[in-house]
Scaffold this motif. Structure first.
Motif, PDB file in Angstrom:
ATOM      1  N   LYS A 138       0.828  -1.211   0.000  1.00 48.22           N
ATOM      2  CA  LYS A 138       0.000   0.000   0.000  1.00 48.22           C
ATOM      3  C   LYS A 138       0.861   1.259   0.000  1.00 48.22           C
ATOM      4  CE  LYS A 138      -3.938  -2.179   2.180  1.00 48.22           C
ATOM      5  NZ  LYS A 138      -4.750  -2.309   3.377  1.00 48.22           N
ATOM      6  N   LEU A 139       1.944   1.252   0.750  1.00 48.97           N
ATOM      7  CA  LEU A 139       2.862   2.393   0.801  1.00 48.97           C
ATOM      8  C   LEU A 139       3.442   2.680  -0.577  1.00 48.97           C
ATOM      9  CD1 LEU A 139       4.876   4.246   2.758  1.00 48.97           C
ATOM     10  CD2 LEU A 139       6.441   2.453   2.071  1.00 48.97           C
ATOM     11  N   VAL A 140       3.920   1.655  -1.239  1.00 49.13           N
ATOM     12  CA  VAL A 140       4.525   1.823  -2.566  1.00 49.13           C
ATOM     13  C   VAL A 140       3.473   2.290  -3.571  1.00 49.13           C
ATOM     14  CG1 VAL A 140       5.657   0.608  -4.480  1.00 49.13           C
ATOM     15  CG2 VAL A 140       6.412   0.218  -2.121  1.00 49.13           C
ATOM     16  N   TYR A 141       2.287   1.726  -3.501  1.00 52.03           N
ATOM     17  CA  TYR A 141       1.218   2.132  -4.406  1.00 52.03           C
ATOM     18  C   TYR A 141       0.897   3.616  -4.221  1.00 52.03           C
ATOM     19  CZ  TYR A 141      -3.386   2.605  -6.494  1.00 52.03           C
ATOM     20  OH  TYR A 141      -4.448   3.039  -7.237  1.00 52.03           O
ATOM     21  N   GLU A 142       0.713   4.038  -2.988  1.00 49.60           N
ATOM     22  CA  GLU A 142       0.402   5.447  -2.712  1.00 49.60           C
ATOM     23  C   GLU A 142       1.562   6.357  -3.094  1.00 49.60           C
ATOM     24  OE1 GLU A 142      -2.445   7.087  -1.641  1.00 49.60           O
ATOM     25  OE2 GLU A 142      -3.349   5.143  -2.077  1.00 49.60           O
ATOM     26  N   ALA A 143       2.777   5.923  -2.815  1.00 49.86           N
ATOM     27  CA  ALA A 143       3.954   6.729  -3.165  1.00 49.86           C
ATOM     28  C   ALA A 143       4.052   6.907  -4.681  1.00 49.86           C
ATOM     29  CB  ALA A 143       5.221   6.073  -2.621  1.00 49.86           C
ATOM     30  N   ASP A 144       3.809   5.844  -5.425  1.00 47.69           N
ATOM     31  CA  ASP A 144       3.811   5.935  -6.894  1.00 47.69           C
ATOM     32  C   ASP A 144       2.734   6.902  -7.375  1.00 47.69           C
ATOM     33  OD1 ASP A 144       5.911   4.156  -7.185  1.00 47.69           O
ATOM     34  OD2 ASP A 144       4.634   2.445  -7.725  1.00 47.69           O
ATOM     35  N   LYS A 145       1.569   6.790  -6.784  1.00 50.34           N
ATOM     36  CA  LYS A 145       0.453   7.643  -7.160  1.00 50.34           C
ATOM     37  C   LYS A 145       0.785   9.128  -6.931  1.00 50.34           C
ATOM     38  CE  LYS A 145      -3.367   7.814  -4.635  1.00 50.34           C
ATOM     39  NZ  LYS A 145      -4.584   7.344  -3.959  1.00 50.34           N
ATOM     40  N   LEU A 146       1.546   9.405  -5.864  1.00 50.47           N
ATOM     41  CA  LEU A 146       1.896  10.780  -5.519  1.00 50.47           C
ATOM     42  C   LEU A 146       3.197  11.253  -6.159  1.00 50.47           C
ATOM     43  CD1 LEU A 146       0.881  10.624  -1.758  1.00 50.47           C
ATOM     44  CD2 LEU A 146      -0.361  11.759  -3.615  1.00 50.47           C
ATOM     45  N   GLY A 147       3.867  10.347  -6.870  1.00 49.79           N
ATOM     46  CA  GLY A 147       5.081  10.725  -7.585  1.00 49.79           C
ATOM     47  C   GLY A 147       6.357  10.671  -6.762  1.00 49.79           C
ATOM     48  N   PHE A 148       6.326   9.974  -5.622  1.00 50.08           N
ATOM     49  CA  PHE A 148       7.542   9.829  -4.835  1.00 50.08           C
ATOM     50  C   PHE A 148       8.463   8.804  -5.482  1.00 50.08           C
ATOM     51  CE2 PHE A 148       4.650  11.125  -1.261  1.00 50.08           C
ATOM     52  CZ  PHE A 148       5.286  12.324  -0.975  1.00 50.08           C
ATOM     53  N   GLN A 170      11.776   6.030  -5.191  1.00 45.82           N
ATOM     54  CA  GLN A 170      12.225   5.022  -4.235  1.00 45.82           C
ATOM     55  C   GLN A 170      13.101   5.677  -3.170  1.00 45.82           C
ATOM     56  OE1 GLN A 170      13.956   1.569  -6.073  1.00 45.82           O
ATOM     57  NE2 GLN A 170      14.878   0.868  -4.191  1.00 45.82           N
ATOM     58  N   ASN A 171      13.971   6.593  -3.585  1.00 45.15           N
ATOM     59  CA  ASN A 171      14.829   7.289  -2.620  1.00 45.15           C
ATOM     60  C   ASN A 171      14.013   8.126  -1.645  1.00 45.15           C
ATOM     61  OD1 ASN A 171      17.206   6.182  -3.590  1.00 45.15           O
ATOM     62  ND2 ASN A 171      17.568   7.849  -5.039  1.00 45.15           N
ATOM     63  N   ASP A 172      12.927   8.736  -2.130  1.00 47.49           N
ATOM     64  CA  ASP A 172      12.046   9.496  -1.231  1.00 47.49           C
ATOM     65  C   ASP A 172      11.478   8.584  -0.147  1.00 47.49           C
ATOM     66  OD1 ASP A 172      12.319  11.886  -2.726  1.00 47.49           O
ATOM     67  OD2 ASP A 172      10.528  11.442  -3.938  1.00 47.49           O
ATOM     68  N   ILE A 173      11.006   7.435  -0.565  1.00 51.97           N
ATOM     69  CA  ILE A 173      10.416   6.487   0.385  1.00 51.97           C
ATOM     70  C   ILE A 173      11.461   6.052   1.412  1.00 51.97           C
ATOM     71  CG2 ILE A 173       9.347   4.214   0.654  1.00 51.97           C
ATOM     72  CD1 ILE A 173       8.238   4.590  -2.218  1.00 51.97           C
ATOM     73  N   ILE A 174      12.645   5.735   0.945  1.00 59.09           N
ATOM     74  CA  ILE A 174      13.719   5.314   1.854  1.00 59.09           C
ATOM     75  C   ILE A 174      14.044   6.424   2.843  1.00 59.09           C
ATOM     76  CG2 ILE A 174      16.173   4.696   1.966  1.00 59.09           C
ATOM     77  CD1 ILE A 174      15.672   3.181  -0.738  1.00 59.09           C
ATOM     78  N   GLN A 175      14.087   7.649   2.365  1.00 62.08           N
ATOM     79  CA  GLN A 175      14.376   8.776   3.253  1.00 62.08           C
ATOM     80  C   GLN A 175      13.256   8.958   4.284  1.00 62.08           C
ATOM     81  OE1 GLN A 175      17.397  10.407   3.354  1.00 62.08           O
ATOM     82  NE2 GLN A 175      16.497  11.050   5.301  1.00 62.08           N
ATOM     83  N   PHE A 176      12.009   8.794   3.861  1.00 60.85           N
ATOM     84  CA  PHE A 176      10.886   8.882   4.798  1.00 60.85           C
ATOM     85  C   PHE A 176      11.040   7.847   5.906  1.00 60.85           C
ATOM     86  CE2 PHE A 176       7.958  10.293   1.078  1.00 60.85           C
ATOM     87  CZ  PHE A 176       8.403  11.604   1.192  1.00 60.85           C
TER      88      PHE A 176
END
Length: 125
Positions: free
Chosen positions: A97-107, A109-115
């Protein structure tokens, strides 16, 4: 094992999860006797069939086993089975779900890792 039951989830599942948590947290160890259905019924003041349904699922999955006339016991490898199951569930329930939402918002992979690093670095005490 005390605690109010969540109204949004069947009670038998919550009883089952409480036993699973005790096994994962080493409060119930392999080979140790688990609380009997009668003990759980008396402790929680809930229907015997409700408790039995949750406990029987754990027996069916090889987490607990019955010794006739003696009670329920934690099976060998139960903790590892439960951890693996919860890891898979975590992946599906949170990471996907996190990856799906992040993709939808344009984040990225590095953004997610930093979060994640930012959250892990917080003082959560």
């Amino acid at each position: 094992m005390r605690g109010p039951f969540d109204q949004d989830k069947p009670i038998y599942m919550q009883v089952r999860e409480k036993i699973e948590d005790q096994i994962i947290k080493y409060q119930l160890k392999e080979g140790e006797q688990a609380p009997s259905t009668n003990q759980l019924v008396n402790f929680y003041k809930i229907n015997h069939a409700t408790v039995s349904k949750g406990v029987n699922q754990l027996v069916d999955e090889g987490i607990l086993y019955k010794k006739r006339g003696i009670g329920m016991f934690v099976a060998a490898g139960a903790r590892e089975k439960l951890i693996q199951k919860q890891k898979e569930s975590f992946m599906e329930d949170y990471v996907v779900k996190l990856v799906y939402e992040a993709d939808k918002l344009g984040f990225t992979q590095n953004d997610i890792i930093q979060f994640i690093k930012n959250v892990k670095g917080r003082d959560t005490k």
